[in-house]
Enzyme design. Structure first.
Site, PDB file in Angstrom:
ATOM      1  N   HIS A 106     -16.619 -29.491 -57.567  1.00  0.00           N
ATOM      2  CA  HIS A 106     -17.793 -30.325 -57.641  1.00  0.00           C
ATOM      3  C   HIS A 106     -17.158 -31.375 -58.831  1.00  0.00           C
ATOM      4  O   HIS A 106     -16.509 -30.923 -59.588  1.00  0.00           O
ATOM      5  CB  HIS A 106     -18.761 -29.690 -58.318  1.00  0.00           C
ATOM      6  CG  HIS A 106     -20.260 -30.639 -58.291  1.00  0.00           C
ATOM      7  ND1 HIS A 106     -20.356 -31.523 -59.380  1.00  0.00           N
ATOM      8  CD2 HIS A 106     -21.227 -31.011 -57.620  1.00  0.00           C
ATOM      9  CE1 HIS A 106     -21.630 -32.401 -59.132  1.00  0.00           C
ATOM     10  NE2 HIS A 106     -21.991 -31.831 -57.859  1.00  0.00           N
ATOM     11  N   GLU A 179     -19.045 -36.605 -51.715  1.00  0.00           N
ATOM     12  CA  GLU A 179     -19.917 -37.008 -53.164  1.00  0.00           C
ATOM     13  C   GLU A 179     -19.170 -37.843 -54.020  1.00  0.00           C
ATOM     14  O   GLU A 179     -18.078 -37.601 -54.703  1.00  0.00           O
ATOM     15  CB  GLU A 179     -20.061 -35.646 -53.907  1.00  0.00           C
ATOM     16  CG  GLU A 179     -21.235 -35.026 -53.499  1.00  0.00           C
ATOM     17  CD  GLU A 179     -21.841 -34.169 -54.359  1.00  0.00           C
ATOM     18  OE1 GLU A 179     -23.368 -34.128 -54.367  1.00  0.00           O
ATOM     19  OE2 GLU A 179     -21.549 -33.520 -55.588  1.00  0.00           O
TER      20      GLU A 179
HETATM   21  P1  13P Z   1     -27.880 -36.099 -57.324  1.00  0.00           P
HETATM   22  O1  13P Z   1     -28.693 -35.856 -56.030  1.00  0.00           O
HETATM   23  O2  13P Z   1     -28.717 -35.698 -58.659  1.00  0.00           O
HETATM   24  O3  13P Z   1     -27.366 -37.486 -57.213  1.00  0.00           O
HETATM   25  O4  13P Z   1     -26.530 -35.032 -57.565  1.00  0.00           O
HETATM   26  C1  13P Z   1     -25.892 -34.947 -56.485  1.00  0.00           C
HETATM   27  C2  13P Z   1     -24.793 -33.835 -56.779  1.00  0.00           C
HETATM   28  O5  13P Z   1     -24.090 -33.926 -57.714  1.00  0.00           O
HETATM   29  C3  13P Z   1     -25.139 -32.745 -55.906  1.00  0.00           C
HETATM   30  O6  13P Z   1     -23.975 -31.734 -55.956  1.00  0.00           O
END
Ligand code: 13P
Length: 258
Positions: A106, A179
């Site tokens: 992450h 992400e």
């Molecule tokens: P948000 O949905 O709060 O932007 O976070 C995304 C995230 O890091 C999920 O792993």
């Protein structure tokens, strides 16, 4: 295809959040029974919650008591099975507490020092303990602005998958979440076209694995989720997953045809 909906609670939640988890389990069970009774070909959602590790055992006990199909996930794991690693948690410990899956790589872990080499070893540890890896990749704003998104994604995937490839380990399934760092918690998202391109690039980089699902994460809410679900295998949701109503309305989008 069944959509993957994954809630990452990050460092949020005390034992008093049990009620929220119970609401999530009940709402999800309702959607599931609706789709079963509707005799439709709607495949709905597979829901995973990744709470802080302090809540894993309690949540997995609650899920077992209620016969819930909600899956549980860790948020990261150490590459070693055990040892002198103060403050860390191993994949086997996550599994022992009831986790089925774990996030790896992450952006918030990468920001605190995890690199592709470490993530590659964590991935092996997760597989060895029977956890399905949810590998997170994504570019930062500088990389995006200089047109290096694709290169960055390819680099991160090659790095994280190096050891499983070298060792010829087959994975029953692999989830990859795109992400972008700049989209996490910012309220800003890439366009649907940009998301589609990134997910295609990810799929092309992992052509040698058979069961791959590609998800999007970063500022997902019930307002923007439908369009992203149309072009992806699912969503990795941070803040919005802490609110049971908000999370369940996103899950509900996967059952819309029922
Ligand atoms: P948000 O949905 O709060 O932007 O976070 C995304 C995230 O890091 C999920 O792993």
């Amino acid at each position: 295809m069944t959509k993957e909906i994954i809630g990452n609670w990050k460092m949020n939640g005390l034992l008093s959040c049990e009620a929220t988890f119970c609401e999530i389990m009940s709402g999800y069970a309702e959607y599931d029974s609706l789709s079963a009774s509707a005799d439709s070909d709607c495949e709905g959602a597979r829901l995973t919650i990744c709470p802080p590790s302090t809540l894993l055992y309690r949540f997995s006990s609650l899920a077992r008591e209620r016969d819930s199909r909600v899956l549980l996930g860790g948020q990261s794991c150490h590459h070693a099975a055990e040892g002198s690693f103060t403050g860390d948690i191993s994949a086997s410990m996550l599994h022992d507490c009831g986790a089925h899956r774990t996030l790896l790589g992450h952006a918030e872990r990468r920001a605190s020092g995890e690199n592709d080499g470490m993530i590659s070893r964590q991935l092996l540890a997760a597989l060895h303990s029977g956890l399905t890896p949810i590998l997170c990749v994504g570019e930062d704003m500088d990389e995006r602005s200089s047109g290096r998104t694709r290169i960055r994604l390819e680099e991160q995937l090659a790095g994280a998958l190096l050891l499983v490839r070298e060792m010829g380990i087959s994975m029953p399934s692999l989830l990859i979440a795109y992400e972008p760092l700049w989209a996490i918690g910012s309220g800003e998202l890439p366009s649907v076209d940009e998301i589609s391109q990134a997910l295609e690039c990810i799929m092309a980089s992992v052509y040698d694995f058979s069961e791959v699902s590609v998800l999007y994460g970063g500022s997902v809410t019930s307002k923007n989720a439908a369009a992203i679900l149309d072009c992806s295998d699912g969503l990795l949701i941070g803040k919005a997953s802490l609110d049971s109503d908000e999370l369940l309305s996103i899950v509900g989008l996967c059952y819309d045809s029922v």
